[in-house]
Motif scaffolding. Structure first.
Motif, PDB file in Angstrom:
ATOM      1  N   TYR A  52      32.612  19.177 -62.609  1.00  0.00           N
ATOM      2  CA  TYR A  52      31.374  21.011 -63.195  1.00  0.00           C
ATOM      3  C   TYR A  52      30.470  20.718 -64.107  1.00  0.00           C
ATOM      4  N   VAL A  53      31.747  20.797 -65.051  1.00  0.00           N
ATOM      5  CA  VAL A  53      30.683  21.677 -66.251  1.00  0.00           C
ATOM      6  C   VAL A  53      30.318  19.855 -66.822  1.00  0.00           C
ATOM      7  N   LEU A  76      27.840  27.845 -61.301  1.00  0.00           N
ATOM      8  CA  LEU A  76      28.881  29.031 -62.114  1.00  0.00           C
ATOM      9  C   LEU A  76      29.887  29.469 -61.398  1.00  0.00           C
ATOM     10  N   ARG A  77      29.540  30.324 -60.126  1.00  0.00           N
ATOM     11  CA  ARG A  77      30.605  31.088 -59.455  1.00  0.00           C
ATOM     12  C   ARG A  77      31.281  30.453 -59.104  1.00  0.00           C
ATOM     13  N   MET A  79      32.772  27.549 -60.112  1.00  0.00           N
ATOM     14  CA  MET A  79      33.475  26.804 -61.204  1.00  0.00           C
ATOM     15  C   MET A  79      34.770  28.297 -61.344  1.00  0.00           C
ATOM     16  N   ARG A  80      34.038  29.038 -61.397  1.00  0.00           N
ATOM     17  CA  ARG A  80      35.609  30.506 -61.554  1.00  0.00           C
ATOM     18  C   ARG A  80      36.151  30.815 -60.996  1.00  0.00           C
ATOM     19  N   GLY A  85      38.531  28.512 -64.875  1.00  0.00           N
ATOM     20  CA  GLY A  85      37.245  28.772 -64.547  1.00  0.00           C
ATOM     21  C   GLY A  85      36.305  29.702 -65.662  1.00  0.00           C
ATOM     22  N   LYS A  86      36.607  30.830 -65.575  1.00  0.00           N
ATOM     23  CA  LYS A  86      36.632  31.859 -65.723  1.00  0.00           C
ATOM     24  C   LYS A  86      35.813  31.973 -67.875  1.00  0.00           C
ATOM     25  N   THR A  89      33.085  28.710 -67.889  1.00  0.00           N
ATOM     26  CA  THR A  89      32.114  29.472 -67.608  1.00  0.00           C
ATOM     27  C   THR A  89      31.777  30.427 -68.611  1.00  0.00           C
ATOM     28  N   SER A  90      32.780  31.498 -69.458  1.00  0.00           N
ATOM     29  CA  SER A  90      31.731  32.422 -70.323  1.00  0.00           C
ATOM     30  C   SER A  90      31.199  31.430 -70.953  1.00  0.00           C
ATOM     31  N   ILE A  92      30.037  28.594 -71.517  1.00  0.00           N
ATOM     32  CA  ILE A  92      28.708  27.264 -70.542  1.00  0.00           C
ATOM     33  C   ILE A  92      27.841  28.643 -70.934  1.00  0.00           C
ATOM     34  N   LEU A 113      25.592  36.788 -62.759  1.00  0.00           N
ATOM     35  CA  LEU A 113      26.524  36.114 -63.028  1.00  0.00           C
ATOM     36  C   LEU A 113      27.665  36.845 -63.198  1.00  0.00           C
TER      37      LEU A 113
END
Length: 113
Positions: A52-53, A76-77, A79-80, A85-86, A89-90, A92, A113
């Motif tokens: 995903y990243v 992103l949601r 991915m969390r 994942g949290k 995403t933070s 990113i 987000l």
């Protein structure tokens, strides 16, 4: 094996998840990841998250419409939901805010987000 054989489907049927993960990880988009996410997320959460990243970073560099920014936030949601994942995403989002701060529509979508 006949041309056009869907190896991914065969890997699932035969529970050859290592081969399935290898095949999916070579894709340049997220369609196959999403097709097999329910199976692969359990066994390879770190590798799926990294996929995903990799894809989302490429998407962000080429994206320039609000609809595409909305899609990035949806990814992103998703991915969390992965272990770590949290945090990923933070990181990113922080990077994008620095790198793409000149894209107001993207910043607005990230705020949601």
């Amino acid at each position: 094996m006949p041309a056009g054989t869907n190896l991914r489907r065969l890997y699932v049927e035969d529970e050859l998840y290592d081969q399935l993960m290898e095949t999916v990880s070579k894709e340049a988009d997220l369609f196959r990841v999403r097709d097999y996410e329910s199976i692969l997320k359990q066994k390879y959460p770190d590798r799926i998250l990294q996929q995903y990243v990799d894809v989302i970073q490429t998407m962000a560099s080429h994206t320039n419409t609000r609809r595409n920014y909305w899609n990035l936030v949806e990814i992103l949601r998703r991915m969390r939901q992965y272990p770590d994942g949290k945090q990923v995403t933070s990181e990113i989002v922080a990077d994008w805010r620095k790198r793409y701060g000149h894209r107001p529509a993207m910043m607005e979508e990230l705020d949601r987000l």
